[in-house]
Enzyme design. Structure first.
Site, PDB file in Angstrom:
ATOM      1  N   ASN A 208      -2.539  44.342  31.157  1.00  0.00           N
ATOM      2  CA  ASN A 208      -3.373  44.772  30.034  1.00  0.00           C
ATOM      3  C   ASN A 208      -4.809  44.388  30.400  1.00  0.00           C
ATOM      4  OD1 ASN A 208      -0.989  45.379  28.760  1.00  0.00           O
ATOM      5  ND2 ASN A 208      -1.193  43.860  27.128  1.00  0.00           N
TER       6      ASN A 208
ATOM      7  N   ASP B  17      -2.554  41.646  17.117  1.00  0.00           N
ATOM      8  CA  ASP B  17      -3.561  42.582  16.630  1.00  0.00           C
ATOM      9  C   ASP B  17      -2.953  43.789  15.918  1.00  0.00           C
ATOM     10  OD1 ASP B  17      -6.197  43.614  16.428  1.00  0.00           O
ATOM     11  OD2 ASP B  17      -5.911  44.809  18.244  1.00  0.00           O
TER      12      ASP B  17
ATOM     13  N   TYR C 106     -13.899  44.431  26.505  1.00  0.00           N
ATOM     14  CA  TYR C 106     -14.121  43.025  26.137  1.00  0.00           C
ATOM     15  C   TYR C 106     -14.929  42.288  27.206  1.00  0.00           C
ATOM     16  CZ  TYR C 106     -10.608  43.812  22.560  1.00  0.00           C
ATOM     17  OH  TYR C 106      -9.923  44.305  21.491  1.00  0.00           O
TER      18      TYR C 106
ATOM     19  N   GLU D 245      -2.074  48.495  29.222  1.00  0.00           N
ATOM     20  CA  GLU D 245      -3.172  48.636  28.257  1.00  0.00           C
ATOM     21  C   GLU D 245      -4.492  48.738  28.995  1.00  0.00           C
ATOM     22  OE1 GLU D 245      -3.462  45.805  25.013  1.00  0.00           O
ATOM     23  OE2 GLU D 245      -1.285  45.835  24.720  1.00  0.00           O
TER      24      GLU D 245
ATOM     25  N   TYR E 239      -9.162  45.076  30.084  1.00  0.00           N
ATOM     26  CA  TYR E 239     -10.259  45.646  29.293  1.00  0.00           C
ATOM     27  C   TYR E 239     -11.610  45.448  29.959  1.00  0.00           C
ATOM     28  CZ  TYR E 239      -6.828  46.493  25.681  1.00  0.00           C
ATOM     29  OH  TYR E 239      -5.749  46.981  24.990  1.00  0.00           O
TER      30      TYR E 239
ATOM     31  N   LYS F  16      -8.930  52.145  19.093  1.00  0.00           N
ATOM     32  CA  LYS F  16      -8.818  52.556  20.495  1.00  0.00           C
ATOM     33  C   LYS F  16      -7.956  53.802  20.671  1.00  0.00           C
ATOM     34  CE  LYS F  16      -9.813  48.007  22.414  1.00  0.00           C
ATOM     35  NZ  LYS F  16      -9.599  47.146  21.231  1.00  0.00           N
TER      36      LYS F  16
ATOM     37  N   ASN G  59       4.569  40.320  25.357  1.00  0.00           N
ATOM     38  CA  ASN G  59       3.233  40.915  25.474  1.00  0.00           C
ATOM     39  C   ASN G  59       2.180  39.820  25.442  1.00  0.00           C
ATOM     40  OD1 ASN G  59       1.300  43.275  25.401  1.00  0.00           O
ATOM     41  ND2 ASN G  59       0.641  42.132  23.596  1.00  0.00           N
ATOM     42  N   GLU G  60       1.382  39.768  26.491  1.00  0.00           N
ATOM     43  CA  GLU G  60       0.242  38.861  26.589  1.00  0.00           C
ATOM     44  C   GLU G  60       0.551  37.424  26.199  1.00  0.00           C
ATOM     45  OE1 GLU G  60      -3.272  40.548  24.849  1.00  0.00           O
ATOM     46  OE2 GLU G  60      -3.383  42.004  26.465  1.00  0.00           O
TER      47      GLU G  60
ATOM     48  N   TRP H 168      -4.310  52.306  25.920  1.00  0.00           N
ATOM     49  CA  TRP H 168      -4.287  51.668  24.606  1.00  0.00           C
ATOM     50  C   TRP H 168      -5.261  52.394  23.721  1.00  0.00           C
ATOM     51  CZ3 TRP H 168      -0.623  48.829  22.778  1.00  0.00           C
ATOM     52  CH2 TRP H 168      -0.817  48.152  21.563  1.00  0.00           C
TER      53      TRP H 168
HETATM   54  C1  GCB Z   1      -4.365  43.580  23.623  1.00  0.00           C
HETATM   55  C2  GCB Z   1      -3.144  43.499  22.795  1.00  0.00           C
HETATM   56  C3  GCB Z   1      -3.090  44.586  21.754  1.00  0.00           C
HETATM   57  C4  GCB Z   1      -4.463  44.770  21.132  1.00  0.00           C
HETATM   58  C5  GCB Z   1      -5.416  45.200  22.221  1.00  0.00           C
HETATM   59  C6  GCB Z   1      -6.847  45.407  21.728  1.00  0.00           C
HETATM   60  O1  GCB Z   1      -4.481  43.046  24.670  1.00  0.00           O
HETATM   61  O2  GCB Z   1      -1.970  43.497  23.558  1.00  0.00           O
HETATM   62  O3  GCB Z   1      -2.127  44.261  20.798  1.00  0.00           O
HETATM   63  O4  GCB Z   1      -4.451  45.698  20.088  1.00  0.00           O
HETATM   64  O5  GCB Z   1      -5.452  44.229  23.211  1.00  0.00           O
HETATM   65  O6  GCB Z   1      -7.189  46.497  21.328  1.00  0.00           O
HETATM   66  O7  GCB Z   1      -7.598  44.451  21.752  1.00  0.00           O
END
Ligand code: GCB
Length: 603
Positions: free
Chosen positions: A472, A167, A478, A512, A474, A576, A417-418, A557
């Site tokens: 990480n 991303d 999300y 994150e 959300y 973000k 990462n992820e 993040w």
């Molecule tokens: C994530 C990623 C990061 C993205 C972020 C997002 O999990 O590691 O690179 O920018 O989410 O904002 O969705």
């Protein structure tokens, strides 16, 4: 061992480092004709662009901004006559993502990987006291055999386009400084340090790799320039009485002068700044100098207007001022190792860095951060290409540790990462990468990787390798966003309860968590994307963090809004940021400042 020295270019009594930053010739090579048409000797019809910078955002044509393929840089370089007899190198801070370098038409090196330095030995190719032609062919296509991962498609008009599995915009080019350097034939190739605290005193052990057999002298000076300790030999220990420690947000740097000598003559000399500190993980604590520390800060990007991912010394300064203002003490170099100058600044300012290798996109999806939460699997580590990917991953890891190992600010390595981490095939891959990091790092810093949303208690097969478990998450963005926030809260609590029940006995940090927020939007009551929603989201998340004592850090993040690929999920980039892309605060920044300034260091 790498075949080029990773030491940062410096001029000393025995060395010269000349910056080649400025305007360079530049030309896209859509037909991939450069090699056959002799561009290695000089570009036929170049434009002129600055280095360091990403090339994309200078142009008004979308075809150039989105260009994927080969592109070339060219510059004349004058090699002084006094350098004859020395070893001469051209040193690139990075070339994203792969490069071939030619001097006077002769290929001198090639390099894969877009975020770490490499040098070409040009001693035997250059003409002294004369201009020489430096030409670099760079390529920015994405694949699954190199990191970061992605794919490259061909559009119906025949043009290529990069499709990242990550991303951030696929900025590329010569994004960091280029140096011309001269060192003696017998030179200091590498310096490695490690620390042990003994009461008020400290032992600094060192190893110096040189290209010859002469004696090595090491002199450690304190910040006032007084000699604190000295030793002789390529390996040894410096005993420092009443050592002044490097502490979080309270840095103290010693300067280590390394000399190769022949009697009274100094053959080569290099000065390395060091900070005396130890880092260790014990049960659920991260210990700096034996004292627990709670990480407060950000996942960042190297990203700004016009120059994209190009290193910008002014943006760097502003970022550190904002991080100090808001009460942060740390950041992760998501999702690639940053410019060396940023680590030097962190060393001076006492910031803690989680240094991330560019292993992002190891989950085949354009929106992995979303799709992972749906339980999607992509068998990423079961492909024919996996062995080649692993090779480039390990190589980048070796370069990163070689480059960054002496920075006191670097307290941990983030190795992916992820990635997909819920399949059995991921396990041997992870093991190799984690073992390699342990083997390469004399200081044995903690290793981690950032777990994607589907890597939860019971599904993740790889957190066993992490010394610090980094999440990480959300929930509230999300997953269960908006008015479902109360359910998001329950889900976050449930996950943390799940980890607790597993008795992992390791520190957990959030690398994150965040919500896209438009600096232009206010709404009462809140809606997603409004500034009010970002505040509610962070408050909910922090309240949950505060009720789990094994949570030892929070890195929001993102530090600032940043550019991504265009799409329905992104409004001219990822929003973000706690700050805008122009580095001004969103409303939530003031709340974060209040929180972080009131949290004790060992929270
Ligand atoms: C994530 C990623 C990061 C993205 C972020 C997002 O999990 O590691 O690179 O920018 O989410 O904002 O969705």
């Amino acid at each position: 061992m790498l075949d080029y020295s990773m030491l940062y270019p410096e001029s000393t009594v025995s060395r010269r480092a000349v910056s080649m930053d400025g305007m360079w010739n530049f030309q896209l090579d859509e037909k991939e004709e450069g090699i056959a048409s002799g561009w290695t000797e000089g570009l036929p019809s170049p434009d002129s662009i600055p280095v360091p910078a990403s090339f994309q955002d200078f142009y008004t044509e979308k075809d150039i901004r989105e260009y994927a393929g080969d592109f070339w840089y060219e510059k004349d370089m004058f090699i002084p006559g006094e350098w004859e007899g020395k070893k001469v190198f051209v040193r690139f801070g990075c070339a994203t993502h792969r490069a071939e370098v030619f001097v006077n038409g002769v290929k001198v090196t090639e390099h894969l990987g877009g975020f770490l330095p490499f040098s070409a030995d040009v001693t035997d190719v250059v003409r002294y006291n004369a201009q020489n032609k430096l030409v670099v062919k760079v390529n920015n296509e994405l694949s699954v055999t190199n990191i970061p991962c992605g794919t490259t498609i061909t559009l119906s008009n025949g043009k290529k386009m990069a499709k990242p599995y990550f991303d951030f915009f696929n900025y590329s080019g010569l994004q960091r400084s280029v140096y011309l350097t001269a060192v003696p034939q017998e030179y200091i190739f590498d310096i490695t340090t490690d620390y042990e605290l003994c009461g008020e005193d400290a032992k600094v052990s060192y190893r110096i790799d040189t290209t010859g057999e002469h004696t090595v002298l090491v002199t450690l000076c304190d910040a006032e320039g007084n000699v604190a300790a000295s030793a002789q030999g390529k390996e040894g220990v410096l005993d420092v009485k009443n050592a002044h420690l490097w502490e979080v947000r309270n840095a103290y740097l010693y300067s280590m002068m390394v000399q190769i000598t022949d009697g009274a003559e100094v053959i080569d000399e290099y000065r390395q700044e060091i900070g005396i500190r130890t880092v260790e993980v014990k049960d659920t604590s991260i210990l700096l100098n034996g004292k627990p520390v709670y990480l407060k800060g950000f996942g960042k990007h190297e990203d700004s207007d016009i120059i994209g991912r190009g290193f910008n010394i002014g943006v760097m300064k502003r970022d550190f001022e904002l991080m100090k203002w808001i009460g942060a003490n740390s950041f992760r170099t998501s999702h690639y190792p940053y410019s060396e100058e940023i680590y030097q600044m962190a060393d001076r300012e006492g910031f803690l860095i989680i240094d991330e290798v560019p292993a992002v996109g190891l989950f085949e999806s354009l929106m992995n951060f979303m799709e992972a939460s749906t339980g999607k699997q992509t068998a990423f580590f079961e492909k024919e290409t996996t062995p080649e990917l692993l090779k480039s991953h390990l190589h980048a890891l070796e370069e990163m540790i070689a480059r960054d190992k002496n920075h006191p600010s670097v307290i941990a390595w983030s190795l992916l990462n992820e990635p997909e981490s819920t399949s059995d095939a991921a396990v041997p891959y992870f093991k190799e990468v984690f073992d390699k990091a342990h083997e390469l790092d004399v200081q044995k810093r903690p290793r981690t990787f950032a777990l994607v949303m589907n890597a939860v208690p019971g599904t993740c097969k790889c957190h066993q390798f992490s010394d610090i478990v980094a999440l990480n998450r959300y929930y509230g963005w999300y997953v269960k966003g908006g008015h479902e926030m109360m359910d998001a809260r329950e889900m976050l609590i449930k996950e943390l309860e799940g980890w607790k029940a597993m008795n992992v006995n390791k520190p957990f940090i959030f690398t994150e968590y965040g919500a896209d927020t438009l600096a232009s939007e206010h709404k009462l009551p809140s809606v997603m994307w409004s500034q009010e929603y970002q505040e509610e989201y962070l408050k909910m998340t922090h309240d949950v963090f505060d009720s789990f004592d094994f949570v030892k850090g929070e890195q929001v993040w993102n530090f600032a809004d940043f550019q991504t690929t265009e799409g329905i999920m992104r409004v001219n980039g990822n929003k973000k940021g706690i700050f805008t892309r122009q580095r001004q605060p969103k409303d939530v920044a003031y709340k974060l400042k209040q929180r972080w300034e009131s949290l004790p260091v060992d929270f």
